[in-house]
Design an enzyme around this catalytic site. Structure first.
Site: not given
Length: 301
Positions: A60, A62, A64-65, A140, A210, A268
């Site tokens: 996805h 976001h 941090d990914h 999510h 996530d 995570h």
């Protein structure tokens, strides 16, 4: 099957922790799953050859990914890469990357192929002769997929003593490996099971990060060999997990139990906690086979 954890902590990178990224080696294929900030540094630290990575899966959008994706793509070009690179991720990932390349005038020396995902149903997104990859629709705050990697059933194993006993010519060995029966010159039919052994059972790996607790994924990951499931919070922060659409360690373990997974790997983690052992302790109250991912750790299955 080997899993190398490059990063497995939530939100922002720290001097001692890295955001999500991992490498799965399966059937001699190397797949990069998520690409948080600092991924290329972690690849170097873990001595993983950049040239072996031809497929990157982004769960996805976001940061941090995927904030490490443009840097990884650019470094591949600086190293003179010529091999195609395939990127699988939510719709919008192509626009983000191409805009960065355009405005920095840093076009790649190799072909980039984007496979943008929009479906809310599980679908096959990669397949070759040995491995198939399917999406796992997650729950999510933005459109998110996990990924299920499955080995295909391999060839049967030749029973050398048996083929010699029946004096079967080597020209028929491949037919035997493919599961075929053999007819001798006198017309005798030798059943395949008499001259071969069953192939090694294929392995499977599910990446789920996530996501909130989401039982809808159970039919997709049923009987998976290894399940990586996010465990951002401990049970004391269950309300926060629900609010942010993340999972607790106990919820991850419950999914593993209901999916009949053989092994659970937690990751995570929120950086609010001083250590990660409590995640394992809580998960093991529900599911016995629990491993803790940590930056730089690797597991062979």
């Amino acid at each position: 099957m080997k899993l190398t954890i490059l990063g497995c902590y939530a939100a922002t990178p720290r001097t001692i922790t890295n955001p999500t990224s991992q490498v799965l080696e399966i059937k001699n294929r190397l797949f990069l799953i998520d690409c948080g900030e600092g991924t290329q540094v972690q690849l170097r630290k873990n001595k993983i050859k950049f040239s072996k990575i031809n497929h990157i899966f982004i769960s996805h959008l976001h940061g941090d990914h995927f904030f490490g994706l443009i840097g990884t793509i650019s470094t591949f070009a600086l190293l003179g890469r010529t091999t195609d690179l395939h990127i699988y991720g939510p719709k919008g990932v192509k626009e983000i990357i191409m805009l960065q390349l355009k405005l920095s005038n840093s076009w790649t020396t190799y072909e980039l192929f984007f496979h943008e995902l929009e479906s809310n149903e599980s679908q096959i997104i990669f397949e070759d002769s040995k491995v198939v990859v399917k999406t796992i629709p997650l729950k999510h705050r933005v459109y998110t997929n996990g990924f299920l990697f499955e080995e295909k059933l391999g060839e049967r194993k030749l029973n050398v003593d048996a083929v010699q006993h029946y004096d079967i010519h080597t020209a028929y060995y491949q037919k035997i490996k493919n599961g075929g029966d053999i007819t001798l010159e006198d017309g005798t039919v030798i059943e395949n099971e008499k001259v071969s052994f069953d192939p090694i059972p294929p392995l499977s790996y599910a990446f789920c990060s996530d996501t909130a607790y989401h039982e809808a994924i159970l039919p997709i990951i049923k009987n998976v060999d290894v399940l990586y499931h996010e465990a951002t919070f401990l049970q004391s922060e269950e309300a926060l997990a629900q609010k942010t659409l993340h999972s607790t360690a106990i919820e991850a373990a419950t999914i593993a139990l209901k999916a009949n997974a053989k092994q659970l790997v937690l990751g995570h983690y929120s950086t609010r906690y001083e250590g990660i052992e409590r995640f394992k302790e809580e998960a093991k109250t529900i599911f016995p086979n629990v491993l803790l991912a940590d930056d730089g750790s690797s597991f062979e299955f």
